[in-house]
Design a protein around this motif. Sequence first.
Motif, PDB file in Angstrom:
ATOM      1  N   THR A 148      72.712  13.275 -10.731  1.00 25.89           N
ATOM      2  CA  THR A 148      71.962  14.539 -10.729  1.00 25.89           C
ATOM      3  C   THR A 148      70.818  14.478 -11.720  1.00 25.89           C
ATOM      4  OG1 THR A 148      73.995  15.741 -10.181  1.00 25.89           O
ATOM      5  CG2 THR A 148      72.143  17.035 -10.987  1.00 25.89           C
ATOM      6  N   ALA A 194      66.532  23.611  -8.768  1.00 26.48           N
ATOM      7  CA  ALA A 194      67.550  24.543  -8.268  1.00 26.48           C
ATOM      8  C   ALA A 194      68.705  23.854  -7.549  1.00 26.48           C
ATOM      9  CB  ALA A 194      66.896  25.564  -7.341  1.00 26.48           C
ATOM     10  N   PRO A 196      70.906  21.431  -8.125  1.00 23.77           N
ATOM     11  CA  PRO A 196      72.225  21.253  -8.766  1.00 23.77           C
ATOM     12  C   PRO A 196      73.025  22.542  -8.916  1.00 23.77           C
ATOM     13  CG  PRO A 196      70.516  20.053  -9.956  1.00 23.77           C
ATOM     14  CD  PRO A 196      69.821  20.939  -8.980  1.00 23.77           C
ATOM     15  N   TYR A 197      72.371  23.688  -8.745  1.00 25.71           N
ATOM     16  CA  TYR A 197      73.046  24.972  -8.913  1.00 25.71           C
ATOM     17  C   TYR A 197      73.169  25.719  -7.581  1.00 25.71           C
ATOM     18  CZ  TYR A 197      71.391  23.751 -13.565  1.00 25.71           C
ATOM     19  OH  TYR A 197      71.107  23.072 -14.727  1.00 25.71           O
ATOM     20  N   SER A 198      72.786  25.070  -6.493  1.00 26.85           N
ATOM     21  CA  SER A 198      72.771  25.712  -5.183  1.00 26.85           C
ATOM     22  C   SER A 198      74.016  25.352  -4.380  1.00 26.85           C
ATOM     23  CB  SER A 198      71.519  25.266  -4.413  1.00 26.85           C
ATOM     24  OG  SER A 198      71.657  23.914  -3.996  1.00 26.85           O
ATOM     25  N   ALA A 201      74.682  21.666  -3.628  1.00 31.20           N
ATOM     26  CA  ALA A 201      75.046  20.722  -4.691  1.00 31.20           C
ATOM     27  C   ALA A 201      76.268  19.895  -4.310  1.00 31.20           C
ATOM     28  CB  ALA A 201      75.283  21.476  -5.993  1.00 31.20           C
ATOM     29  N   GLN A 207      75.945  18.109  -9.621  1.00 31.23           N
ATOM     30  CA  GLN A 207      76.655  19.080 -10.441  1.00 31.23           C
ATOM     31  C   GLN A 207      75.686  19.652 -11.462  1.00 31.23           C
ATOM     32  OE1 GLN A 207      79.670  16.269 -12.207  1.00 31.23           O
ATOM     33  NE2 GLN A 207      78.982  17.148 -14.145  1.00 31.23           N
ATOM     34  N   PRO A 208      75.971  20.858 -11.983  1.00 32.66           N
ATOM     35  CA  PRO A 208      75.053  21.486 -12.934  1.00 32.66           C
ATOM     36  C   PRO A 208      74.785  20.599 -14.145  1.00 32.66           C
ATOM     37  CG  PRO A 208      76.669  23.065 -12.159  1.00 32.66           C
ATOM     38  CD  PRO A 208      77.114  21.729 -11.644  1.00 32.66           C
ATOM     39  N   TRP A 214      67.251  19.965 -20.141  1.00 30.02           N
ATOM     40  CA  TRP A 214      65.933  20.467 -19.751  1.00 30.02           C
ATOM     41  C   TRP A 214      64.853  20.260 -20.797  1.00 30.02           C
ATOM     42  CZ3 TRP A 214      65.738  20.631 -14.845  1.00 30.02           C
ATOM     43  CH2 TRP A 214      66.880  20.950 -14.114  1.00 30.02           C
TER      44      TRP A 214
END
Length: 241
Positions: A148, A194, A196-198, A201, A207-208, A214
Amino acid sequence: MSNIRGTAVDIAKESADIILLEKNLAILNDGLEGRRVFGNIVKYIKMGASSNFGNMFSVLGASIFLPFLPMAPLQVLANNLLYDFSQTTIPTDSVDQEYLTHPRKWEIGNIMRFMLFIGPISSIFDYATYFTMLFVFDAWTNAALFQTGWFVESILTQTLIIHVIRTARKPFIESWASPPLIISTIIICAIAIALPYSPLAGPLGFQPLPVLYWPIIASFLVAYAVLTTIVKTWFIRRWGM
């Protein structure tokens, strides 16, 4: 005498930058449009060649020390799809005025040199991302987290660097891309962030990402843009755009 005149006309044609086939100066505008189209074609080829060349080094290096694939096959397809979509608006882009001053020739040697000098720069930041994922976030045993992290960094760097390569000037300061190219860049970067949080995923194996990821990646993007701009400026002074 007629033979001499004919020869003189031929010499004049060979030395001219533009030859009018009709008695109409409006043709000049079509000629400039052709130069713009050619410039955008060269941009696309340089972007694709340098990006793929850099990715080759990144994947090759990762396969040596990673116990898993650096990016799963489905993730690679998604990466390529997003990157290709971000480039579909290149035909709408403007070209530097100095690029339009005279006809350009197809120079495969120049494109190859550009690929060799610009491409490996992306690998530097790919490896920096590898280091971050493995030693900062301890992803040695978490393939999904590592993949990711690299997927997002890869999309962001490849998409944003389009704006550095597209012009001989300083991007975002001396030259701005066309509105469609800017919009497509924003959309693709937003999708990459977006994903990884959708709901996608899970199917994509994402994964988040940790919050600390960031600011680290943001610093990589700034450093990548600065370094590529420096190398690009040197390259243009030596071999031209």
